[in-house]
Design a protein around this motif. Sequence first.
Motif: not given
Length: 364
Positions: A82-85, A118-120, A231-234, A242-247
């Motif tokens: 599914s779309p992420r980016g 894209q990421v407010p 709807g935000w990208p990783m 580091w990284y952050a991602k919707p879940d």
Amino acid sequence: MANRVMTYDFLVIGGGIAGISAGARLAPLGSVLVLEAETALAYHASGRSAALYEARYGLPVTIALNEASLDYHQNAHGGVLSPRGLMFLAGPGDDALLQDDIDTYGLTTLTPSEAKEQVPILNTDHVTAAGHHHAAWDLDADRLVQNFAKEIRESGGKIQTGEQVTDISREAGIWHVFTTSDTYSAKTLVNAAGAWADEIAKLAGLPPIGLKPLRRSMARIPAPGGHDPAGWPMLIGAGETWYAKPDAGKWLVSPAEEDETTPHDAWADDMVIAEGIARYQPFVTEEVTRVETTWAGLRTFAPDRTLVLGPDPRQPSFVWVAGQGGYGMQTAPAASQFLADIIAGRPTGFDAETVAALSPTRLT
């Protein structure tokens, strides 16, 4: 000893994505039994993956497997993507790291204000530049595992959970695998035991190949500032610091660490989680005030950080499916097909250099 009356063609040790996908591809070639030590499939690394498909993630050999897996991921059993980016972010002094990421992943360069559109929650006082790639997808890891498990069963194969291997012997060309509750026999032993793969080799009387489990931790926090991050990208710190991602309505933050450890049921270290949040925090305007849950997984690499797929040259009836590192989910369709083709003596569709780079022979 009831199961000794049947000798399977293939006995797969490990019910993570490596073992389940291998079992699915081998099932058309003969009888298959998959043994998993835990009471559920994909309990360890496979169940703790960030689960993103990004074709350019990894060394060239891994990228070849990624690309060859895309069609299966998109279409088999209705698809699992599914779309992420994804978006790489640079802070002060990170320009060279970001440029490497842009070159590696083919990113589109963004200004801080463009990234914030894209990421407010991005902090444009700290973010100096960004790179974005739309062709990255969330990967439904559980569905992928279950799809392969379904293929095993539909081909007449079996999956046994709660079967921890305690010993292995070989007599008259047949492997005998002893577990905490039974004994199983097979002509070919497939070692897909993840962080424990070298330990399985030792039980089978073969030298280890130098696999190293590396811990990676994760924290789940509330959605930042009450936003819906779906709807935000990783987000990834330049150089993957580091990284952050919707879940599922929440927000995951990882320090992206690679701390060498031993095979075990990994857990997150509070200090490592704190360090990861500290790296992430300057890039956003919303302060992290609460961590809901934490966990960790083991990403196991061969010394050259390339997957190990195929028969051991010292004992060809012992087959390696190991060293998936952080690439196991996205490479699984092509890696498992490659393995089956090698065992069946069929063309793999990959060039000779790639075949040699994946072979266990390089490490023995």
